[in-house]
Design an enzyme around this catalytic site. Structure first.
Site, PDB file in Angstrom:
ATOM      1  N   LYS A   2      -3.014   8.490   3.035  1.00  0.00           N
ATOM      2  CA  LYS A   2      -4.264   8.291   3.799  1.00  0.00           C
ATOM      3  C   LYS A   2      -4.107   8.793   5.234  1.00  0.00           C
ATOM      4  O   LYS A   2      -5.064   9.290   5.835  1.00  0.00           O
ATOM      5  CB  LYS A   2      -4.666   6.814   3.805  1.00  0.00           C
ATOM      6  CG  LYS A   2      -5.139   6.289   2.443  1.00  0.00           C
ATOM      7  CD  LYS A   2      -6.365   6.998   1.935  1.00  0.00           C
ATOM      8  CE  LYS A   2      -7.003   6.289   0.753  1.00  0.00           C
ATOM      9  NZ  LYS A   2      -8.030   7.113   0.091  1.00  0.00           N
ATOM     10  N   TYR A  12       0.845  -1.210   0.000  1.00  0.00           N
ATOM     11  CA  TYR A  12       0.000   0.000   0.000  1.00  0.00           C
ATOM     12  C   TYR A  12       0.882   1.263   0.000  1.00  0.00           C
ATOM     13  O   TYR A  12       0.508   2.303  -0.524  1.00  0.00           O
ATOM     14  CB  TYR A  12      -0.972  -0.028   1.186  1.00  0.00           C
ATOM     15  CG  TYR A  12      -2.179   0.845   0.985  1.00  0.00           C
ATOM     16  CD1 TYR A  12      -3.042   0.655  -0.097  1.00  0.00           C
ATOM     17  CD2 TYR A  12      -2.470   1.884   1.868  1.00  0.00           C
ATOM     18  CE1 TYR A  12      -4.147   1.462  -0.291  1.00  0.00           C
ATOM     19  CE2 TYR A  12      -3.581   2.694   1.687  1.00  0.00           C
ATOM     20  CZ  TYR A  12      -4.410   2.482   0.608  1.00  0.00           C
ATOM     21  OH  TYR A  12      -5.516   3.288   0.422  1.00  0.00           O
TER      22      TYR A  12
HETATM   23  P1  NAD Z   1     -12.356   3.995  -8.082  1.00  0.00           P
HETATM   24  O1  NAD Z   1     -11.232   3.774  -9.040  1.00  0.00           O
HETATM   25  O2  NAD Z   1     -13.701   3.581  -8.507  1.00  0.00           O
HETATM   26  O3  NAD Z   1     -12.417   5.518  -7.617  1.00  0.00           O
HETATM   27  C1  NAD Z   1     -11.289   6.359  -7.547  1.00  0.00           C
HETATM   28  C2  NAD Z   1     -11.710   7.686  -8.127  1.00  0.00           C
HETATM   29  O4  NAD Z   1     -10.663   8.660  -8.011  1.00  0.00           O
HETATM   30  C3  NAD Z   1     -12.046   7.587  -9.630  1.00  0.00           C
HETATM   31  O5  NAD Z   1     -13.355   8.069  -9.855  1.00  0.00           O
HETATM   32  C4  NAD Z   1     -11.030   8.496 -10.296  1.00  0.00           C
HETATM   33  O6  NAD Z   1     -11.533   9.154 -11.439  1.00  0.00           O
HETATM   34  C5  NAD Z   1     -10.761   9.485  -9.159  1.00  0.00           C
HETATM   35  N1  NAD Z   1      -9.535  10.271  -9.384  1.00  0.00           N
HETATM   36  C6  NAD Z   1      -8.248   9.858  -9.441  1.00  0.00           C
HETATM   37  N2  NAD Z   1      -7.432  10.898  -9.735  1.00  0.00           N
HETATM   38  C7  NAD Z   1      -8.239  12.009  -9.844  1.00  0.00           C
HETATM   39  C8  NAD Z   1      -8.027  13.385 -10.153  1.00  0.00           C
HETATM   40  N3  NAD Z   1      -6.791  13.856 -10.404  1.00  0.00           N
HETATM   41  N4  NAD Z   1      -9.091  14.226 -10.171  1.00  0.00           N
HETATM   42  C9  NAD Z   1     -10.346  13.776  -9.929  1.00  0.00           C
HETATM   43  N5  NAD Z   1     -10.620  12.480  -9.639  1.00  0.00           N
HETATM   44  C10 NAD Z   1      -9.584  11.607  -9.608  1.00  0.00           C
HETATM   45  O7  NAD Z   1     -11.902   3.223  -6.746  1.00  0.00           O
HETATM   46  P2  NAD Z   1     -12.552   3.140  -5.284  1.00  0.00           P
HETATM   47  O8  NAD Z   1     -11.957   1.938  -4.664  1.00  0.00           O
HETATM   48  O9  NAD Z   1     -14.019   3.290  -5.356  1.00  0.00           O
HETATM   49  O10 NAD Z   1     -11.898   4.408  -4.559  1.00  0.00           O
HETATM   50  C11 NAD Z   1     -12.654   5.392  -3.901  1.00  0.00           C
HETATM   51  C12 NAD Z   1     -12.024   5.751  -2.563  1.00  0.00           C
HETATM   52  O11 NAD Z   1     -12.134   4.644  -1.667  1.00  0.00           O
HETATM   53  C13 NAD Z   1     -10.542   6.086  -2.637  1.00  0.00           C
HETATM   54  O12 NAD Z   1     -10.258   7.152  -1.754  1.00  0.00           O
HETATM   55  C14 NAD Z   1      -9.899   4.805  -2.141  1.00  0.00           C
HETATM   56  O13 NAD Z   1      -8.599   4.997  -1.637  1.00  0.00           O
HETATM   57  C15 NAD Z   1     -10.881   4.437  -1.056  1.00  0.00           C
HETATM   58  N6  NAD Z   1     -10.798   3.054  -0.555  1.00  0.00           N
HETATM   59  C16 NAD Z   1     -10.893   2.010  -1.411  1.00  0.00           C
HETATM   60  C17 NAD Z   1     -10.807   0.714  -0.906  1.00  0.00           C
HETATM   61  C18 NAD Z   1     -10.886  -0.475  -1.828  1.00  0.00           C
HETATM   62  O14 NAD Z   1     -10.484  -1.559  -1.405  1.00  0.00           O
HETATM   63  N7  NAD Z   1     -11.391  -0.315  -3.036  1.00  0.00           N
HETATM   64  C19 NAD Z   1     -10.624   0.494   0.475  1.00  0.00           C
HETATM   65  C20 NAD Z   1     -10.536   1.591   1.312  1.00  0.00           C
HETATM   66  C21 NAD Z   1     -10.628   2.879   0.799  1.00  0.00           C
END
Ligand code: NAD
Length: 258
Positions: free
Chosen positions: A167, A160
């Site tokens: 984060k 990570y």
């Molecule tokens: P996802 O890929 O669907 O979403 C990530 C989003 O970030 C996308 O919509 C992308 O367009 C956007 N993004 C990236 N760079 C950008 C920029 N410069 N400007 C505007 N938007 C931008 O993936 P996800 O897993 O749904 O992620 C959403 C959140 O959840 C993130 O903060 C991620 O770290 C967090 N998260 C995810 C998990 C997991 O296991 N998937 C676990 C804990 C936390």
């Protein structure tokens, strides 16, 4: 229809496709009567998101690259035009910055450029979002903002790496902003889900293996259900959580206590 979010206007950042956590949250809020404007990163990477917005009565959609100040100004304009300058909630579900090679092997191999880029996209962007939207949130009298984090902020989770460092900054920024904005009735909280297969997550080295092993290590002995993540978000965004701010709420079936 009456629901927990009836009459509430909000903005969601971070829908890329129907697997995005932001979309699962949006569906839950729509069921509860929310009126939602969405932002998307750019036309090329967000085609699926744009068709979801179209099919689901979006109040508006606006291009917002979180590194672009002009895009934030254009979003402000939309909020003034469509919501009359009053905003009840914000969901920040954005992460990015590292190259694939930064999400495997040694953390400290990360370049200066990618470290800073990850901080900007994955942590500072929440600060920029609330700095821009605070006047509209304050106008609501009682408003709520959430962002999405992960346990790698406080524990070393293999691969990570720099995302974990970002984060930690994101969560700490949320606490400072909760303190700044509390007097104006704006709550700021963090939802921290366990692993869910999405576009962003698939870039983390060994993610599928982690997903396989996750359920048996949790007290509740099951994989994370995005529906549960969306329910936690609903709690924090609705009036049910009027006494809660500056918190990180884990939705990981108890993994973080072991
Ligand atoms: P996802 O890929 O669907 O979403 C990530 C989003 O970030 C996308 O919509 C992308 O367009 C956007 N993004 C990236 N760079 C950008 C920029 N410069 N400007 C505007 N938007 C931008 O993936 P996800 O897993 O749904 O992620 C959403 C959140 O959840 C993130 O903060 C991620 O770290 C967090 N998260 C995810 C998990 C997991 O296991 N998937 C676990 C804990 C936390």
């Amino acid at each position: 229809m009456s629901g927990l979010m009836q009459g509430k206007n909000g903005v969601i950042l971070g829908v890329a496709n129907n697997k995005s956590i932001a979309w699962q949250i949006a569906k839950k809020l729509l069921q509860e009567g929310a009126n939602i404007g969405y932002t998307y990163q750019d036309e090329l990477s967000s085609k699926k998101a744009l068709s979801l917005f179209e099919k689901n009565n979006a109040a508006f959609s606006a291009k917002l690259d979180v590194c672009c100040d002009e895009d934030f100004l254009a979003l402000n304009q939309k909020i003034e035009e469509v919501f009359g300058g009053k905003l009840d909630f914000v969901v920040h579900s954005v992460a990015g910055g590292p190259d694939l090679e930064d999400l495997q092997g040694d953390f400290f191999a990360v370049s200066r450029q990618n470290f800073l880029k990850t901080m900007e996209i994955s942590a500072f962007s929440f600060v920029a979002t609330l700095r821009n939207l605070a006047p509209y949130l304050k106008k609501a009298g009682s408003a709520s903002a959430i962002c999405l984090s992960y346990l790698g902020s406080e524990r070393v989770v293999p691969n990570y790496n720099v995302m974990g460092v970002a984060k930690a900054t994101l969560e700490c920024s949320a606490r400072y902003m909760a303190s700044d904005l509390g007097k104006d009735g704006v709550r700021v909280n963090v939802v921290s889900p366990g692993p869910i297969l999405t576009r962003a997550a698939s870039g983390v080295g060994g993610f599928r293996q982690m997903l396989k092993e996750f359920a048996e290590k949790t007290p509740l002995q099951k994989p994370v259900d995005t529906e549960d993540v969306a329910s936690a978000a609903l709690f924090l965004l609705s009036d049910l959580s009027k006494g809660t701010t500056g918190q990180t709420l884990y939705v990981d079936n108890g993994f973080c206590i072991r």
